[in-house]
Motif scaffolding. Sequence first.
Motif, PDB file in Angstrom:
ATOM      1  N   UNK A  31      -3.655   7.685  13.005  1.00  0.00           N
ATOM      2  CA  UNK A  31      -4.767   7.436  12.073  1.00  0.00           C
ATOM      3  C   UNK A  31      -4.281   6.784  10.775  1.00  0.00           C
ATOM      4  N   UNK A  32      -3.093   7.164  10.325  1.00  0.00           N
ATOM      5  CA  UNK A  32      -2.567   6.573   9.087  1.00  0.00           C
ATOM      6  C   UNK A  32      -2.291   5.091   9.269  1.00  0.00           C
ATOM      7  N   UNK A  33      -1.680   4.715  10.381  1.00  0.00           N
ATOM      8  CA  UNK A  33      -1.418   3.305  10.646  1.00  0.00           C
ATOM      9  C   UNK A  33      -2.730   2.528  10.769  1.00  0.00           C
ATOM     10  N   UNK A  34      -3.705   3.121  11.428  1.00  0.00           N
ATOM     11  CA  UNK A  34      -5.012   2.476  11.560  1.00  0.00           C
ATOM     12  C   UNK A  34      -5.636   2.243  10.197  1.00  0.00           C
ATOM     13  N   UNK A  35      -5.582   3.242   9.329  1.00  0.00           N
ATOM     14  CA  UNK A  35      -6.176   3.134   7.998  1.00  0.00           C
ATOM     15  C   UNK A  35      -5.509   2.041   7.173  1.00  0.00           C
ATOM     16  N   UNK A  36      -4.192   2.009   7.196  1.00  0.00           N
ATOM     17  CA  UNK A  36      -3.474   0.997   6.427  1.00  0.00           C
ATOM     18  C   UNK A  36      -3.778  -0.410   6.934  1.00  0.00           C
ATOM     19  N   UNK A  37      -3.827  -0.566   8.256  1.00  0.00           N
ATOM     20  CA  UNK A  37      -4.152  -1.876   8.830  1.00  0.00           C
ATOM     21  C   UNK A  37      -5.536  -2.331   8.395  1.00  0.00           C
TER      22      UNK A  37
ATOM     23  N   UNK B 260       0.823  -1.204   0.000  1.00  0.00           N
ATOM     24  CA  UNK B 260       0.000   0.000   0.000  1.00  0.00           C
ATOM     25  C   UNK B 260       0.861   1.260   0.000  1.00  0.00           C
ATOM     26  N   UNK B 261       1.897   1.265   0.813  1.00  0.00           N
ATOM     27  CA  UNK B 261       2.738   2.453   0.957  1.00  0.00           C
ATOM     28  C   UNK B 261       3.611   2.687  -0.270  1.00  0.00           C
ATOM     29  N   UNK B 262       4.098   1.612  -0.893  1.00  0.00           N
ATOM     30  CA  UNK B 262       5.062   1.758  -1.979  1.00  0.00           C
ATOM     31  C   UNK B 262       4.506   1.552  -3.379  1.00  0.00           C
ATOM     32  N   UNK B 263       3.289   1.033  -3.487  1.00  0.00           N
ATOM     33  CA  UNK B 263       2.781   0.710  -4.817  1.00  0.00           C
ATOM     34  C   UNK B 263       1.446   1.374  -5.180  1.00  0.00           C
ATOM     35  N   UNK B 264       0.619   1.693  -4.190  1.00  0.00           N
ATOM     36  CA  UNK B 264      -0.686   2.261  -4.512  1.00  0.00           C
ATOM     37  C   UNK B 264      -0.548   3.697  -5.014  1.00  0.00           C
ATOM     38  N   UNK B 265      -1.504   4.114  -5.829  1.00  0.00           N
ATOM     39  CA  UNK B 265      -1.484   5.468  -6.379  1.00  0.00           C
ATOM     40  C   UNK B 265      -1.731   6.504  -5.291  1.00  0.00           C
ATOM     41  N   UNK B 266      -1.386   7.731  -5.596  1.00  0.00           N
ATOM     42  CA  UNK B 266      -1.635   8.825  -4.659  1.00  0.00           C
ATOM     43  C   UNK B 266      -3.116   8.885  -4.282  1.00  0.00           C
ATOM     44  N   UNK B 267      -3.987   8.778  -5.281  1.00  0.00           N
ATOM     45  CA  UNK B 267      -5.429   8.900  -5.016  1.00  0.00           C
ATOM     46  C   UNK B 267      -5.936   7.796  -4.097  1.00  0.00           C
ATOM     47  N   UNK B 268      -5.514   6.560  -4.335  1.00  0.00           N
ATOM     48  CA  UNK B 268      -5.966   5.444  -3.483  1.00  0.00           C
ATOM     49  C   UNK B 268      -5.413   5.579  -2.066  1.00  0.00           C
ATOM     50  N   UNK B 269      -4.165   6.000  -1.982  1.00  0.00           N
ATOM     51  CA  UNK B 269      -3.546   6.168  -0.671  1.00  0.00           C
ATOM     52  C   UNK B 269      -4.240   7.280   0.110  1.00  0.00           C
TER      53      UNK B 269
ATOM     54  N   UNK C  45      -7.713   6.075   1.197  1.00  0.00           N
ATOM     55  CA  UNK C  45      -7.601   5.103   2.291  1.00  0.00           C
ATOM     56  C   UNK C  45      -7.391   5.819   3.618  1.00  0.00           C
ATOM     57  N   UNK C  46      -6.435   6.732   3.666  1.00  0.00           N
ATOM     58  CA  UNK C  46      -6.094   7.425   4.913  1.00  0.00           C
ATOM     59  C   UNK C  46      -7.239   8.337   5.350  1.00  0.00           C
ATOM     60  N   UNK C  47      -7.893   8.971   4.375  1.00  0.00           N
ATOM     61  CA  UNK C  47      -8.996   9.885   4.703  1.00  0.00           C
ATOM     62  C   UNK C  47     -10.232   9.139   5.182  1.00  0.00           C
ATOM     63  N   UNK C  48     -10.549   8.028   4.522  1.00  0.00           N
ATOM     64  CA  UNK C  48     -11.793   7.297   4.827  1.00  0.00           C
ATOM     65  C   UNK C  48     -11.646   6.394   6.040  1.00  0.00           C
TER      66      UNK C  48
ATOM     67  N   UNK D 196      -0.349  11.573   2.077  1.00  0.00           N
ATOM     68  CA  UNK D 196      -0.193  10.765   0.865  1.00  0.00           C
ATOM     69  C   UNK D 196       0.846  11.369  -0.070  1.00  0.00           C
ATOM     70  N   UNK D 197       0.842  12.673  -0.218  1.00  0.00           N
ATOM     71  CA  UNK D 197       1.824  13.320  -1.092  1.00  0.00           C
ATOM     72  C   UNK D 197       3.241  13.139  -0.558  1.00  0.00           C
ATOM     73  N   UNK D 198       3.429  13.272   0.737  1.00  0.00           N
ATOM     74  CA  UNK D 198       4.754  13.088   1.332  1.00  0.00           C
ATOM     75  C   UNK D 198       5.250  11.671   1.122  1.00  0.00           C
ATOM     76  N   UNK D 199       4.362  10.694   1.283  1.00  0.00           N
ATOM     77  CA  UNK D 199       4.737   9.289   1.080  1.00  0.00           C
ATOM     78  C   UNK D 199       5.136   9.047  -0.369  1.00  0.00           C
ATOM     79  N   UNK D 200       4.312   9.512  -1.306  1.00  0.00           N
ATOM     80  CA  UNK D 200       4.581   9.284  -2.728  1.00  0.00           C
ATOM     81  C   UNK D 200       5.894   9.950  -3.144  1.00  0.00           C
TER      82      UNK D 200
END
Length: 327
Positions: A215-221, A148-157, A160-163, A174-178
């Motif tokens: 919240x980001x870790x929660x979303x990814x999990x 998720x962190x290294x392959x998903x698109x900016x929009x999906x990431x 995910x984090x927002x929802x 998401x922008x910082x990660x990408x």
Amino acid sequence: MMQTMHENAEQERHVPVLPVETLAALDPRAGGRYLDGTLGMGGHASAVLSSASDIELCGLDRDEDALNFARQRLAPFGPRAHLFHCRYSDFADALGELGWSKVDGALLDIGVSSFQLDEAGRGFSFYGDGPLDMRMDQSSGQPSAWHWVNRESFDRLKDCIATLGEEPQAGRIARTIVDARQKDPIDTTAQLAALVERAYPAAWRAKARRHPATRTFQALRMAVNDELGELQRFLDQILAYLPIGGRLAVITFHSLEDRMVKQAMRHWAEGCRCARHIPRCVCGHQPEVRILHKKPVQAGPDELAVNPRASSAKLRAVEKIAEASGS
């Protein structure tokens, strides 16, 4: 020998959430059959099995480590504890193997267990550095948090984090990660946590009561383990497996999950489902359950003093009072 000592230490450390309230909601009956869909370390299951000498329990967990710990904890109950390595949405398959068509009560305790959070190698937490994994079932072959962190698109990431994380800074994170992963892969929880912290505005960091990465870790999990989908699939099936008088108790730790459970239980408890403009009921639908608590049950100060992780736990429970009317 060392493994057994480690298992015993883990069992002593694990404290089930809302243990008294959950047992009261299930109200186990002598000779009954019960389902624990999220076995964890077996705390709730042990309480159910201890409530009567002839109760049987079907316990499920997709985390093999958790299942092994639970197996040790429930060993004194012998053949009364039937344990399966599977998702809780696949409970019907496990019941089928046992030849059970109904259960007198079912329990879900949704969330990450203490030992998952505390084991850095599982990648669930930013408090210890470990690989970006977060899979509850590491043998499943499903994509990990690294994907998720290294392959998903900016929009999906971002979505995910927002929802799933309900994170207002999802876009910046998401922008910082990408941007960071274009230089080097993000491989560890510490790397990710540092990036999220950097993405947070300084004013937000100063006021934050929790780590910015929470919240980001929660979303990814939740995304990695499809936790909302898992819950929905369970709710769609479970009522058919409860007899009249059977009970369902669900403990959630996340507002989205709690909302799903609340809406499902309210839907089951409602009578007429005719459109508002129809003057007389023509659907004939009758309530299928009785909601046991007007508001969700939460931990009191005594429990919070010994188990702070119970602070966000909410227990909702119903008792089945009728079979589905078919409408």
